[in-house]
Design a protein around this motif. Sequence first.
Motif, PDB file in Angstrom:
ATOM      1  N   TRP A   1      20.477  47.525  73.759  1.00  0.00           N
ATOM      2  CA  TRP A   1      20.869  48.838  73.271  1.00  0.00           C
ATOM      3  C   TRP A   1      19.880  49.886  73.755  1.00  0.00           C
ATOM      4  O   TRP A   1      18.670  49.655  73.791  1.00  0.00           O
ATOM      5  CB  TRP A   1      20.900  48.863  71.744  1.00  0.00           C
TER       6      TRP A   1
ATOM      7  N   LEU B   1      31.618  48.731  72.863  1.00  0.00           N
ATOM      8  CA  LEU B   1      30.353  48.597  73.588  1.00  0.00           C
ATOM      9  C   LEU B   1      30.538  48.886  75.072  1.00  0.00           C
ATOM     10  O   LEU B   1      31.442  48.349  75.714  1.00  0.00           O
ATOM     11  CB  LEU B   1      29.827  47.173  73.400  1.00  0.00           C
TER      12      LEU B   1
ATOM     13  N   ASP C   1      20.815  41.575  73.282  1.00  0.00           N
ATOM     14  CA  ASP C   1      21.312  42.942  73.381  1.00  0.00           C
ATOM     15  C   ASP C   1      20.330  43.801  74.162  1.00  0.00           C
ATOM     16  O   ASP C   1      19.157  43.470  74.285  1.00  0.00           O
ATOM     17  CB  ASP C   1      21.619  43.547  72.005  1.00  0.00           C
TER      18      ASP C   1
ATOM     19  N   TRP D   1      22.951  49.728  76.733  1.00  0.00           N
ATOM     20  CA  TRP D   1      24.125  49.636  75.883  1.00  0.00           C
ATOM     21  C   TRP D   1      24.265  50.849  74.973  1.00  0.00           C
ATOM     22  O   TRP D   1      23.284  51.411  74.498  1.00  0.00           O
ATOM     23  CB  TRP D   1      24.070  48.382  75.035  1.00  0.00           C
ATOM     24  N   ASN D   2      25.538  51.208  74.719  1.00  0.00           N
ATOM     25  CA  ASN D   2      25.876  52.346  73.892  1.00  0.00           C
ATOM     26  C   ASN D   2      27.196  52.066  73.198  1.00  0.00           C
ATOM     27  O   ASN D   2      28.079  51.429  73.779  1.00  0.00           O
ATOM     28  CB  ASN D   2      26.003  53.593  74.785  1.00  0.00           C
ATOM     29  N   ASP D   3      27.330  52.521  71.960  1.00  0.00           N
ATOM     30  CA  ASP D   3      28.651  52.476  71.334  1.00  0.00           C
ATOM     31  C   ASP D   3      29.393  53.749  71.745  1.00  0.00           C
ATOM     32  O   ASP D   3      28.784  54.795  71.939  1.00  0.00           O
ATOM     33  CB  ASP D   3      28.562  52.318  69.817  1.00  0.00           C
TER      34      ASP D   3
ATOM     35  N   GLN E   1      20.625  53.523  69.559  1.00  0.00           N
ATOM     36  CA  GLN E   1      22.001  53.036  69.584  1.00  0.00           C
ATOM     37  C   GLN E   1      22.061  51.650  68.927  1.00  0.00           C
ATOM     38  O   GLN E   1      21.074  50.944  68.908  1.00  0.00           O
ATOM     39  CB  GLN E   1      22.511  52.954  71.022  1.00  0.00           C
ATOM     40  N   PRO E   2      23.190  51.266  68.381  1.00  0.00           N
ATOM     41  CA  PRO E   2      24.408  52.059  68.225  1.00  0.00           C
ATOM     42  C   PRO E   2      24.251  53.075  67.092  1.00  0.00           C
ATOM     43  O   PRO E   2      23.589  52.808  66.107  1.00  0.00           O
ATOM     44  CB  PRO E   2      25.456  51.009  67.880  1.00  0.00           C
TER      45      PRO E   2
END
Length: 166
Positions: A113, A132, A111, A142-144, A117-118
Motif C-alpha cells: 500500500w 485495489l 501488500d 497499491w491504492n483503493d 492507503q487504503p
Amino acid sequence: MMSLGLVFVLLCALASVTAAENTRRCPEGFLEHGSSCYWFSRIKGSFAEARSYCQFFGSHLARITSKDEDDFIRSKVNKTENGSPGYWLGGTDLMKEDTFMWEGGSPLSYDKWSPGQPDNNKNNPQTTENCLMLYKEYHYMWNDYPCVRKVNFICERRASTCCCKI
C-alpha cells in the motif's frame, strides 16, 4: 486393440515432444514470471469489466503475493507509456469494508500500500473506493479506487506444466 496404458504412454510421449519444440508455458501475449503468466492490458475497463476480460482468457485479475512478484509487475508497468492512471489487481473490500481480500476470499498475505492507503477516499465520502489498483501517481504502489472507474488491468494465470513423466 490398444490398451489404455499404451494410449496414455503415447499421448505423454507426444506431449513431451511438443513441449520440447515449444517451451512456452504461457499463452501468446502473456509474460511468464515464476509459476504464473501475466497479461498487461492495453485497454481500459471498470473492475467488473476487467474481471470479465480475465475470465474470458482463462485467468483472473492478478494477485500479488510476494515482494518478488510485486517487483516484477511494477517493473513492467513502469516501462509502459500508455498514460494509464493505474492497473486493476484482484483485490476488494466489497465483502467487508476496510478488509481487503483477493477475489475468491484469500487474505492479502503481502501488500504494498502507498502510505495512507487504503483510505476509502475519506476526503470525499460521496465516492467509495473498494477496489485495489496499482496507482501511477503513487509510483504504482497499491491504492483503493472506485470500482466503476476505467483503467488498465493485469490478468494472471498459472503457467502450464506437462503432467506426463515417462
